[in-house]
Design an enzyme around this catalytic site. Structure first.
Site, PDB file in Angstrom:
ATOM      1  N   SER A 108      54.732  23.387  34.335  1.00 12.95           N
ATOM      2  CA  SER A 108      54.483  23.299  35.776  1.00 12.95           C
ATOM      3  C   SER A 108      54.845  24.625  36.428  1.00 12.95           C
ATOM      4  O   SER A 108      55.753  25.329  35.963  1.00 12.95           O
ATOM      5  CB  SER A 108      55.324  22.183  36.390  1.00 12.95           C
ATOM      6  OG  SER A 108      55.326  22.260  37.801  1.00 12.95           O
ATOM      7  N   SER A 109      54.164  24.954  37.510  1.00 15.59           N
ATOM      8  CA  SER A 109      54.464  26.204  38.210  1.00 15.59           C
ATOM      9  C   SER A 109      55.822  26.172  38.901  1.00 15.59           C
ATOM     10  O   SER A 109      56.330  27.216  39.327  1.00 15.59           O
ATOM     11  CB  SER A 109      53.373  26.510  39.238  1.00 15.59           C
ATOM     12  OG  SER A 109      53.246  25.452  40.166  1.00 15.59           O
ATOM     13  N   CYS A 110      56.457  24.996  38.983  1.00 17.29           N
ATOM     14  CA  CYS A 110      57.782  24.916  39.626  1.00 17.29           C
ATOM     15  C   CYS A 110      58.877  25.516  38.751  1.00 17.29           C
ATOM     16  O   CYS A 110      60.035  25.596  39.173  1.00 17.29           O
ATOM     17  CB  CYS A 110      58.127  23.476  39.979  1.00 17.29           C
ATOM     18  SG  CYS A 110      58.516  22.439  38.564  1.00 17.29           S
ATOM     19  N   TYR A 137      63.492  18.671  37.390  1.00 15.06           N
ATOM     20  CA  TYR A 137      62.193  18.653  36.707  1.00 15.06           C
ATOM     21  C   TYR A 137      61.862  20.037  36.161  1.00 15.06           C
ATOM     22  O   TYR A 137      61.406  20.180  35.010  1.00 15.06           O
ATOM     23  CB  TYR A 137      61.110  18.194  37.690  1.00 15.06           C
ATOM     24  CG  TYR A 137      59.711  18.205  37.137  1.00 15.06           C
ATOM     25  CD1 TYR A 137      59.291  17.245  36.222  1.00 15.06           C
ATOM     26  CD2 TYR A 137      58.785  19.175  37.555  1.00 15.06           C
ATOM     27  CE1 TYR A 137      57.995  17.249  35.727  1.00 15.06           C
ATOM     28  CE2 TYR A 137      57.491  19.176  37.060  1.00 15.06           C
ATOM     29  CZ  TYR A 137      57.101  18.215  36.151  1.00 15.06           C
ATOM     30  OH  TYR A 137      55.814  18.228  35.662  1.00 15.06           O
ATOM     31  N   LYS A 141      61.183  21.353  32.242  1.00 15.38           N
ATOM     32  CA  LYS A 141      59.977  22.049  31.805  1.00 15.38           C
ATOM     33  C   LYS A 141      60.299  23.417  31.203  1.00 15.38           C
ATOM     34  O   LYS A 141      59.660  23.855  30.238  1.00 15.38           O
ATOM     35  CB  LYS A 141      59.004  22.196  32.980  1.00 15.38           C
ATOM     36  CG  LYS A 141      58.317  20.894  33.363  1.00 15.38           C
ATOM     37  CD  LYS A 141      57.517  20.321  32.207  1.00 15.38           C
ATOM     38  CE  LYS A 141      56.757  19.068  32.566  1.00 15.38           C
ATOM     39  NZ  LYS A 141      55.988  18.523  31.423  1.00 15.38           N
ATOM     40  N   HIS A 180      51.966  13.664  45.109  1.00 17.07           N
ATOM     41  CA  HIS A 180      51.984  15.047  45.553  1.00 17.07           C
ATOM     42  C   HIS A 180      51.227  15.177  46.876  1.00 17.07           C
ATOM     43  O   HIS A 180      50.592  14.235  47.343  1.00 17.07           O
ATOM     44  CB  HIS A 180      51.367  15.953  44.486  1.00 17.07           C
ATOM     45  CG  HIS A 180      52.195  16.076  43.254  1.00 17.07           C
ATOM     46  ND1 HIS A 180      52.006  15.263  42.146  1.00 17.07           N
ATOM     47  CD2 HIS A 180      53.220  16.904  42.934  1.00 17.07           C
ATOM     48  CE1 HIS A 180      52.877  15.595  41.206  1.00 17.07           C
ATOM     49  NE2 HIS A 180      53.624  16.584  41.661  1.00 17.07           N
ATOM     50  N   ASP A 270      59.814  21.393  53.665  1.00 14.24           N
ATOM     51  CA  ASP A 270      58.624  22.176  53.330  1.00 14.24           C
ATOM     52  C   ASP A 270      58.530  22.482  51.841  1.00 14.24           C
ATOM     53  O   ASP A 270      57.450  22.666  51.299  1.00 14.24           O
ATOM     54  CB  ASP A 270      58.649  23.516  54.077  1.00 14.24           C
ATOM     55  CG  ASP A 270      57.996  23.425  55.448  1.00 14.24           C
ATOM     56  OD1 ASP A 270      57.195  22.506  55.665  1.00 14.24           O
ATOM     57  OD2 ASP A 270      58.296  24.288  56.296  1.00 14.24           O
TER      58      ASP A 270
END
Length: 310
Positions: A108-110, A137, A141, A180, A270
């Site tokens: 994931s890009s997170c 999370y 990953k 999401h 945000d």
């Protein structure tokens, strides 16, 4: 990949896994192995080891994961880190023990720092603090990436890690408690339209910028990497284009046909201010996303209507 190679898609019933199955079938791969959670609990190490010893797949796409939006990630922090760590460890270890040399791990890009430079390059991993709302999370990953990297180094496996940007499309979750942002907006806009409301409530300020990738494009990128014989590394997969949440909401409203006003709920978080991936590595290999955002949202809305009427 040979067309008759045995390919295991872990998590085939989810949005990502089902897209992988669609892509593989469309390209003529004939021997796809799947198991539902009731058939194989990936949290059960012994069961996973037995499965791999029996099936001995040639390729694995590890798309199984516990996923959710900001609210779910921030609320169920222990569940997110525990379940994702266990699934990754069990599948990656068991695949190696069974002699599987080729794997595509979905991250994931997170995983990237909250405030790193944009667009985000793969080399920015572990260069700064993570976004607090989804840190558990993200850490899970990152551990999956490092498991793949470590097995490659120690055992000579060919395990590749793919970092997709924000995904959407068929089989997405439209449950407002854990979805999401994009599927949540689709559902909210549809319900506002049907209910005759005059406003669409959007979490946060609307200023954060996000990149969105249609899930079938993501699946195509994963299969592309396996077909190219890429044996190692981390690869960002995205469109290379981002929009503000406010712009996204307006596009969703247009697709859904809701003509009300947007009301931003500043009491809600945000998240990361901006998250745009640098996708130069994939472009250099010859792959680019094909689906425009408005076209992808239209397809996702059609899926939403089908899923809610079923």
């Amino acid at each position: 990949m040979a067309k008759d190679a045995k390919i295991y898609v872990a998590g085939h019933m989810g949005m990502v896994g089902s897209a992988l199955v669609r892509n593989l079938e469309a390209k003529g791969y004939l021997n796809i192995v799947t198991r539902s959670r009731s058939e194989l609990d990936l949290l059960d190490q012994k069961a996973v080891q037995t499965f791999f010893k029996s099936e001995k797949p040639d390729y694995v796409f590890l798309a199984a994961a516990k996923v959710g939006g900001i609210h779910a990630n921030n609320t169920y922090r222990a569940d997110f880190i525990y379940e994702n760590l266990m699934v990754e460890a069990n599948v990656i270890s068991s695949a190696h023990q069974a002699g599987c040399l080729q794997m595509c791990f979905l991250g994931s890009s997170c995983i990237y720092p909250r405030d790193c430079s944009q667009p985000i390059k793969e080399e920015y991993l572990l260069t700064g603090p993570l976004e607090p709302t989804n840190e558990p999370y993200a850490i899970a990953k990152i551990a999956g990436i490092k498991l793949c990297e470590s097995y490659n180094r120690q055992y000579g496996t060919h395990y590749v890690s793919v970092m997709p940007t924000n995904l959407y499309g068929p089989n997405d979750s439209y449950d407002l408690s854990n979805s999401h942002v994009l599927p949540a907006l689709i559902r909210k806009a549809h319900e506002a339209k049907v209910g005759g409301d005059k406003e669409l409530v959007v979490w946060g300020s609307g200023k954060p910028m996000r990149e969105f990738l249609y899930v079938d494009d993501m699946a195509d990128a994963c299969v592309f990497l396996m077909e190219q014989g890429i044996s190692d590394g981390v690869f960002n997969v995205g469109t290379g284009v981002d929009v503000t949440i406010a712009e996204l909401a307006k596009t969703v409203m247009k697709v859904v046909g809701f003509n009300g006003e947007i009301l931003f709920d500043a009491s809600k978080p945000d998240g990361t201010p901006r998250k745009l991936l640098n996708v130069d590595q994939m472009k250099d290999l010859g792959w680019q996303a094909k689906t425009l955002l408005s076209d992808g949202i239209a397809k996702a809305y059609a899926d939403f209507l089908t899923s809610t009427s079923a």
